[in-house]
Design a protein around this motif. Sequence first.
Motif: not given
Length: 415
Positions: A22-23, A26, A29, A53, A55, A111
């Motif tokens: 998850p990091i 991030h 992204s 990803v 984004t 997202h």
Amino acid sequence: MEEGPRKIAPGYGDRISSLPEPILLHILSFLPTKFAIRTSVLSKTWRHLWTYVPTLDFDDNEFSFFKEDEEPMDTKKAPTDLRLFKDKDRDENFLHVVDEFLGLRNRTDIHKFRLWYSGALCAYRLRTWFSIVKKLNIKEVDIGIYKKQGPFDLPLAVFGTKSLETFKLDLHCSHLRVPNCVGFCQLKILQLVQVKFSSKYIHEKFFSNCPTLEHLTLRLCEFTCSAPLNILASGLKTLDIYQCHGLRKSEMKLKAPNLVTFSYVFTSIAKRYDFSDLVSLAYAKVRVRREGRGNCSSLSQMIRGLHSAKALSICCSSIEILAAEKDLPTYPMLQNLERLNLIAYVCSCSYYLKAVGWFFSQCPNLNKLVIDDFETKSKHMGGFICFQGKGTFRRYIGKKIANWLKTLQNVPLLA
């Protein structure tokens, strides 16, 4: 004596790759998708990470995997599907990358989807993309077209995306076409830039069919239809209309009980304004220019509709137009106004100065005044506001309001 290979002390290896997934996602992204994909050659950990990803950022002016003067770190290690793009046409290459990338999403949520393209987007391709992102809980869409093209058809799938909260569209002065009787069901932020509106439906109902809309921005847009522009949004908090044209033959109706900020800058004056129920308005910015006769009464309608505002930024040319109205109300128009930011274009004309003096009489509860006098600012203060300038405007205002203004601030320009 030759030294052997240098040993890496424990704890000082590839510490980034060992971070939780998850990091790492991030971190990726924040990169354009072009660079996120290139991380696939780093190691096995990174090989397929880019497909998750949240984004997606595609810009065909920056999106080029292979250039004549540039090769990736190791072409042989690059994913096979990416190596195929090397010899293809640039535009088709870019569109194919977007197609393939969306096809590899593995049903992971997106997202943000940003797409800036200098060519013409066909409606079929756009429908295909949105039918995919619609299923992936997309929250933000940002589309920009660099080149002017024919009418831009917004797919029906966009409006049926319940997870969509932010939508930004820049059409470079192209016409926008949307299906009738549609709206954004959960949208909170809508930003339209360089868009031409020619549809009667868009004027009359589109902006009112967004029940959860909170922030609406219209910049450099053109209204080519004479139908009334209706913005009836109970949840709207911010309305920013900047340098839009074509409203001279239209009526603008605004009903937004929760509106907090209203900005109307360098935009043509509408034929008529109907502003009602703006009970929550805290700040307004109005800067318009005279575009012929008939502006006075309609502008006074707008200002009267802003009567709840506690802070106002207005230019003196707007005040001059207001003062020319013959049927102004005898009661003060801005009884709740406490702070005024006045953009003063210095002029020695007595009518101009009297117009400004008249405007102060419309603000009986004013207690703070910020003046941007360009004559004094450019010659004396280096960007700071000082009431004791030598400008004609300052001398006049000093005599008129020094006895009743409660507080006068010497502060930098806030507008």
